[in-house]
Design an enzyme around this catalytic site. Structure first.
Site: not given
Ligand code: GLN
Length: 257
Positions: A95, A132, A207
């Site tokens: 990520c 998101r 993840h």
């Molecule tokens: N900050 C980054 C995003 O929101 C990475 C998020 C993450 O590592 N889960 O895309």
């Protein structure tokens, strides 16, 4: 034989539980009586020590932490990372980490963060008002070199499962995707690709953490690390992954239902 697992910025890049990847690699080595140690790589690591990893793990992070990490990585540490990844030192980057290995990351707020340029990809956050990409994700491995290795090792190239949670949308340039999305958003929710694969570096939005859920990838990384360090092909003693496999299959059934 001894492997050193480099762990990128454990304090700044552990927001999403990707520490499980480090534990998984460490334990799977120990269970085979392979000597292993974990080396935190952070602001306190001098340049000489920063080179001493045989395998590298980078987890997810929030935008603010990513910026601090990038500032620390500029210069010699960035060169080391680039050289080692180019050489084929294996790694798993989740990520926020692949976003940093790319050309740049445009966060939801604030300045564009220049990346290390190791992976030909860019990431743009469309803004805090855009939802998101959150949820379970499943994908099939795309690079034939990796899929063939997995088939040789396990008789199949299993579908990978994970959990994604990112605002940034990643667009690949001249780099192979890691996977083709079966379910979930993947890199950007548009082109059906998940992650990236370059030399022996696995970059993903999954993840979970990724490796305990998909232990075949952990073993592949360990094998590659040994091959790179000792120039020797090895077969790892099989471990009893019945539970992990059952869990993966149950999750697949659930998300594909
Ligand atoms: N900050 C980054 C995003 O929101 C990475 C998020 C993450 O590592 N889960 O895309």
């Amino acid at each position: 034989m001894h492997l050193t697992i480099g762990w990128l910025y454990p304090k700044l890049m552990s927001t999403y539980g990707d520490r499980g990847n480090v534990i998984c690699l460490e334990r799977r080595c120990q269970w085979r009586n392979l000597d292993v140690s974990v080396l935190p790589l952070d602001q306190n690591t001098d340049v000489k020590t920063f080179q001493e990893f045989d395998l590298i793990v980078g987890g997810g992070a929030q935008d603010r932490q990513q910026e601090i990490v990038m500032r620390d990585l500029q210069g010699k540490k960035a060169e080391i990372m680039k050289e080692k990844i180019n050489q084929g030192i294996p790694g798993v980057f989740t990520c926020g980490s692949p976003q940093l290995l790319g050309k740049y990351y445009e966060p939801a707020m604030g300045q564009k963060i220049e990346g290390l340029g190791i992976l030909d990809l860019v990431t743009k956050h469309p803004g805090q008002n855009v939802p998101r990409c959150i949820g379970n994700v499943a994908f099939d491995i795309v690079p034939s070199i990796l899929a063939n290795d997995l088939e040789e090792m396990f008789g199949e190239s299993p579908t990978v499962v994970g959990f994604e949670n990112h605002g940034g949308r990643t667009y690949l340039g001249d780099v192979s995707p890691l996977g083709k999305v079966v379910k979930g958003y993947g890199n950007n929710g548009e082109d059906g690709f998940e992650g990236a694969f370059y030399q022996n570096a696995v970059a993903t939005y999954a993840h979970g953490p990724l490796l305990p859920k998909n232990p075949f990838l952990a073993d592949w990384l360990i094998i590659k690390a040994i091959e790179q360090k000792y120039h020797q092909k090895i077969t790892l003693i099989p471990l009893d992954d019945t539970l992990a496999n059952k869990g993966r299959k149950a999750m697949l059934k659930k998300i594909l239902a």
